[in-house]
Design a protein around this motif. Structure first.
Motif, short mmCIF file in Angstrom:
data_model
loop_
_atom_site.label_atom_id
_atom_site.label_comp_id
_atom_site.label_asym_id
_atom_site.label_seq_id
_atom_site.Cartn_x
_atom_site.Cartn_y
_atom_site.Cartn_z
N VAL A 1 1.38 -1.20 0.18
CA VAL A 1 0.05 -0.12 0.09
C VAL A 1 0.59 1.30 -0.23
O VAL A 1 0.68 2.02 -1.14
CB VAL A 1 -0.86 0.28 1.15
CG1 VAL A 1 -1.89 1.57 1.34
CG2 VAL A 1 -1.82 -0.81 1.08
N ASP A 2 2.05 0.70 0.52
CA ASP A 2 3.09 2.34 1.04
C ASP A 2 3.56 2.47 -0.34
O ASP A 2 3.33 3.40 -0.74
CB ASP A 2 4.17 1.54 2.12
CG ASP A 2 4.54 2.41 2.52
OD1 ASP A 2 4.31 3.78 3.22
OD2 ASP A 2 5.88 3.22 2.45
N LYS B 1 1.13 3.73 -2.33
CA LYS B 1 1.24 5.69 -2.66
C LYS B 1 2.03 6.73 -2.98
O LYS B 1 2.50 7.07 -3.96
CB LYS B 1 1.21 6.23 -1.32
CG LYS B 1 -0.45 5.47 -0.93
CD LYS B 1 -0.80 5.88 0.12
CE LYS B 1 -2.47 5.60 0.99
NZ LYS B 1 -2.37 5.73 2.11
N LYS B 2 3.60 5.54 -2.91
CA LYS B 2 4.96 6.20 -2.71
C LYS B 2 4.85 7.13 -5.03
O LYS B 2 5.37 8.17 -5.24
CB LYS B 2 6.13 5.76 -2.91
CG LYS B 2 6.37 5.90 -1.04
CD LYS B 2 7.99 5.10 -1.33
CE LYS B 2 8.29 5.76 0.25
NZ LYS B 2 8.81 3.97 1.19
N PHE B 3 4.51 5.64 -5.23
CA PHE B 3 4.49 5.82 -7.07
C PHE B 3 2.93 6.27 -7.31
O PHE B 3 3.42 5.93 -8.90
CB PHE B 3 5.42 4.44 -7.54
CG PHE B 3 6.56 3.91 -7.30
CD1 PHE B 3 7.20 3.86 -8.42
CD2 PHE B 3 6.55 3.06 -5.90
CE1 PHE B 3 8.49 3.96 -8.22
CE2 PHE B 3 8.24 2.81 -6.14
CZ PHE B 3 9.18 3.30 -6.28
N GLY B 4 2.35 6.55 -6.39
CA GLY B 4 0.92 7.10 -7.74
C GLY B 4 0.27 6.32 -7.95
O GLY B 4 -0.66 7.03 -9.22
N TYR C 1 -1.36 4.46 -6.32
CA TYR C 1 -2.25 3.64 -5.60
C TYR C 1 -3.94 3.54 -5.68
O TYR C 1 -4.81 2.71 -6.04
CB TYR C 1 -2.52 4.37 -4.18
CG TYR C 1 -3.40 4.15 -3.12
CD1 TYR C 1 -3.03 3.31 -2.38
CD2 TYR C 1 -4.34 5.36 -3.22
CE1 TYR C 1 -4.08 3.20 -1.19
CE2 TYR C 1 -5.40 5.11 -1.80
CZ TYR C 1 -5.06 3.75 -0.74
OH TYR C 1 -5.80 3.02 0.02
N GLN D 1 -5.25 0.31 -7.97
CA GLN D 1 -5.03 -1.16 -7.87
C GLN D 1 -5.78 -1.74 -7.85
O GLN D 1 -5.08 -3.23 -8.23
CB GLN D 1 -4.90 -0.91 -6.12
CG GLN D 1 -6.37 -0.53 -6.08
CD GLN D 1 -6.32 -0.48 -3.97
OE1 GLN D 1 -5.63 -1.59 -3.28
NE2 GLN D 1 -6.35 0.52 -3.15
N ARG E 1 5.65 2.61 -14.29
CA ARG E 1 5.49 2.40 -12.30
C ARG E 1 5.38 1.47 -12.12
O ARG E 1 6.27 1.15 -10.40
CB ARG E 1 4.34 3.57 -12.30
CG ARG E 1 4.66 5.10 -12.66
CD ARG E 1 3.54 5.91 -12.22
NE ARG E 1 4.36 7.19 -12.57
CZ ARG E 1 3.38 8.41 -11.95
NH1 ARG E 1 2.42 8.59 -11.26
NH2 ARG E 1 3.32 9.05 -12.97
N ASP F 1 9.75 11.50 -15.48
CA ASP F 1 8.98 11.07 -14.37
C ASP F 1 9.79 9.54 -13.32
O ASP F 1 10.36 9.59 -12.78
CB ASP F 1 7.05 9.89 -15.06
CG ASP F 1 6.17 9.74 -14.26
OD1 ASP F 1 5.61 10.73 -14.04
OD2 ASP F 1 6.44 8.86 -13.20
N TYR G 1 11.22 8.60 -10.12
CA TYR G 1 11.48 7.48 -8.86
C TYR G 1 12.58 7.06 -8.71
O TYR G 1 12.98 6.60 -7.55
CB TYR G 1 10.69 7.09 -9.58
CG TYR G 1 9.23 7.06 -9.43
CD1 TYR G 1 8.87 7.61 -8.27
CD2 TYR G 1 8.09 7.67 -10.32
CE1 TYR G 1 7.55 8.12 -8.27
CE2 TYR G 1 6.75 8.35 -10.43
CZ TYR G 1 6.48 8.48 -8.90
OH TYR G 1 5.03 9.07 -8.55
#
Ligand SMILES: Nc1ncnc2c1ncn2[C@@H]1O[C@H](COP(=O)(O)OP(=O)(O)O)[C@@H](O)[C@H]1O
Ligand SMILES: [Mg+2]
Lengths: 272, 397
Positions: free
Chosen positions: A125-126, A129-132, A134, A137, A151, A181, A185
């Motif tokens: 989940v974390d 979110k970090k990789f945008g 979320y 999913q 990503r 992008d 990352y």
């Protein structure tokens, strides 16, 4: 200050079963926490070398050391916890969702190779979110755009929590925004104490983002060093057989502009 | 004042447009979106209120899937009991369960007529229950490890090998006493030939999944031709016996066959569930599997041998039954997703339910004639399947 390099490649040779000598006597080492670009013409052995580093292929001779330890005696599962891999293309399979795809990256850590724990879930989940990604999913991987897919694949390699990440041509299908992008990352992951080896054709992009560049040609290592020192007009002429101008923009960023093909090799008939 | 035009597009020049263009440019150069999201990496994301929400959301989706599997199992068992008690001269459902329970414990009163008829009606139903489960997991596993939505016992040549073996046995039946068990034995033996050929080719050439399917289809044509020749040469009663076998029906299943079918199916389900998370990784590609520490070629071969033995074992007893293996996994994927840890048990339960219901319908539709399960499933299931394929988007494969 004899710090152990994160990755050390020693006299790596790879000859394929069909006799093709893809990598010849490659030796180099890279320190921890660097973003390292791997540059060279198509077919020069970049992918082959990466596959040897994570033991996907056995090197014909030579040794690979990670944190000073050879990977040769390690089991595939042990290697998978040290090195993760973002392949140039991934077969999207039967509609696995983005969440499930990223969760596959936790596979080397699963107990009994079966159930994911709540910890695995929260890591995923974390990371989403970090990789945008979320909000994506529950979507099937093959229903995403190339940029989103890339990503997700990087996120999957990230949850594997490796020492070294191998990224093969991540931006080949992407527009310039998504290229930046991806590189952003990669830089962000470097800050989290990962080391990344990325093969890429966009030299300007590599020069701007990488700490080190490795230049290969026909299976051999030509140069390794800081981009601004390594990437020169002579080097590009030597490696790609192309005339290019290498310059600096207003911000002092290096850029490479291919100008003219030097001409076909002598045994080819030139076009009229 | 002369109107200025955009040279490239021939559109009248305007200030609005210029502003628009410059906005985009800035966005590209600064790549704001990414910078923001990367900058926030250092923030403690686990404080986010969405966080616990999603963990429970995934956990919830797991629970839903498990509930669906349990439901399918219950439906399959219920349908099986109903199907048994719908036989002639049988008791009600409670009685049926009681009789089967007693029979398992060896306490059934075999002289009682209800007991007799219940036990008479049981083997085909249990055959459908086991056969449906076995064939469905074979389809699910084959499709995942070969990464091909068309993979099933047919396209890997296993079914046609079995047909050829059965044809040999039936054609030579006139001189042999134990026809039925010879059929089973030869069907099984010959269904192993495609597997051996595929293994040999994999060893020789590092065969990719697509090579394996193509080899399987090649073998299928050869065996089908050979079966046709036998059918022509044999003629008469052997021909109709063979046609019966080729149509495939659980009605052929006897009490003696059930232990073997049960062992094969249970082993198949357990082993494939044990391998399920590995199969998940393999289904995303060999390269990816190898990078995760999985020996892709070895796992694929293990899975192929497993599914070959299971499907051949079942087909040998029931005759050719298509459809279940190919279609059940696809239908299940539409509802519970492609994760093999849930796909395999759900396909097994769904396959069981489907076969049992098809057999039940086959008993009733033009009674007293029994219509083989394969025919029922194809008639009803085919159109339903096409409808589902059209209705759902392509994301499942
Ligand atoms: N499995 C293989 N068997 C034989 N030759 C191969 C194999 N994989 C790659 N090669 C050859 O090795 C050379 C290097 O390939 P690769 O490492 O993929 O290059 P790059 O990634 O730098 O474009 C190519 O000429 C390719 O044809
Ligand atoms: Mg490559």
């Amino acid at each position: 200050m004899d710090e152990v390099p994160l990755l050390e490649v020693r006299h790596l040779d790879k000859v394929y079963e069909n006799g093709y000598h893809a990598d010849r006597d490659i030796s180099f080492s890279i320190p921890s926490g660097k973003l390292v670009g791997l540059i060279g013409p198509n077919g020069c052995g970049k992918t082959t070398m990466m596959r040897c580093i994570n033991k996907m292929h056995m090197p014909t001779s030579g040794d690979i050391l990670i944190d000073g330890e050879s990977v040769m005696p390690k089991t595939p599962a042990e290697v998978a916890r040290l090195v993760s891999n973002v392949p140039a293309e991934m077969t999207a399979s039967f509609g696995l969702t983005v969440f499930e795809t990223v969760m596959l990256g936790r596979y080397p850590y699963l107990q009994n190779m079966w159930w994911e724990t709540e910890e695995d879930e929260s890591i995923v989940v974390d990371t989403l979110k970090k990789f945008g990604v979320y909000h994506l999913q529950d979507r099937a991987l093959n229903m995403l755009s190339s940029g989103e897919q890339q990503r997700v694949l990087i996120a999957k390699a990230y949850v594997q929590n490796p020492r070294l990440m191998l990224v093969d041509e991540p931006t080949s299908h992407l527009d310039m925004k998504y290229k930046l992008d991806v590189m952003e990352y990669l830089r962000a992951m470097i800050k989290q104490d990962m080391t990344i080896l990325v093969a890429e054709h966009d030299i300007s992009l590599m020069a701007r983002y990488c700490d080190l560049c490795i230049i290969m040609k026909k299976g051999q290592l030509i140069a390794i060093g800081e981009p601004k020192k390594v990437i020169t007009e002579e080097l590009i002429r030597e490696v790609y057989e192309v005339e290019a101008s290498v310059g600096f923009d207003r911000d002092g960023e290096i850029y490479v502009l291919p100008k003219r093909y030097k001409g076909p090799p002598e045994d080819e008939v030139p076009l009229e | 004042m002369p109107e200025q035009t955009d040279a490239l597009r021939g559109i009248p020049f305007s200030c609005d447009k210029l502003k628009f263009v410059s906005d985009i440019k800035q966005d590209v150069l600064l790549s704001d979106g990414v910078k923001d999201s990367v900058d926030s990496w250092t923030d403690d994301i686990s404080d986010d209120e969405m966080f616990s929400d999603t963990v429970s959301r995934y956990a919830k989706s797991v629970r839903v899937r498990i509930a669906m599997i349990v439901l399918l199992i219950v439906v399959a068992l219920f349908a099986a009991i109903y199907s048994i008690q719908s036989g002639p001269l049988c008791g009600d459902m409670i009685q049926t369960i009681q009789i089967l329970w007693d029979y398992m414990l060896g306490q059934a009163d075999l002289d009682d007529s209800v007991v007799h008829w219940t036990l008479y009606a049981t083997p085909p139903v249990l055959g459908a229950l086991l056969g449906g489960a076995g064939l469905a997991i074979c389809g699910a596993v084959m499709q995942s490890v070969l990464r091909n939505p068309m993979a099933d016992p047919y396209t890997t040549g296993i079914s046609s090998g079995a047909s050829f073996g059965a044809a040999l046995a039936i054609a030579s039946g006139s001189i042999l006493v134990q026809i039925s068990s010879l059929t089973v034995l030869l069907a099984f033996a010959f269904s192993m030939i495609p597997v051996l050929v595929i293994l040999l080719i994999s060893k020789m050439t590092n065969a990719s999944p697509i090579t394996i399917i193509m080899t399987g289809i090649g073998i299928m044509y050869v065996f089908n031709a050979a079966t046709s020749i036998i059918r022509l040469v044999a003629g008469g009663t052997a021909m109709s016996a063979l046609d019966n076998w080729l149509m495939g029906d659980v009605q052929l299943v006897q009490w003696n066959d059930l232990p073997v079918m049960a062992v094969i199916t249970v082993i198949g389900v357990i082993v494939s569930m044990y391998l399920a998370s590995r199969i998940n990784v393999l289904s995303t590609g060999d390269e990816n599997a190898k990078a995760m520490g999985i020996n892709a070629d070895k796992l694929r071969i293990i899975c192929l041998i497993l599914t070959a033995v299971v499907s051949a074992g079942i087909i040998s007893f029931t005759g050719l039954i298509g459809f279940v293996g190919l279609v059940c996994p696809h239908i299940i994927r539409m509802f519970i997703g492609a994760d093999n840890r849930y796909l395999i048990p759900a396909s097994a339960a769904f396959g069981s339910a489907l076969m049992v219901v098809a057999h039940l319908v086959g008993k009733m539709v033009i009674a007293p004639t029994l219509v083989p399960v394969g025919i029922i499933m194809a008639c009803v299931g085919g159109p339903v399947f096409i409808w589902l394929v059209i209705r759902k988007n392509k994301s499942t494969w």
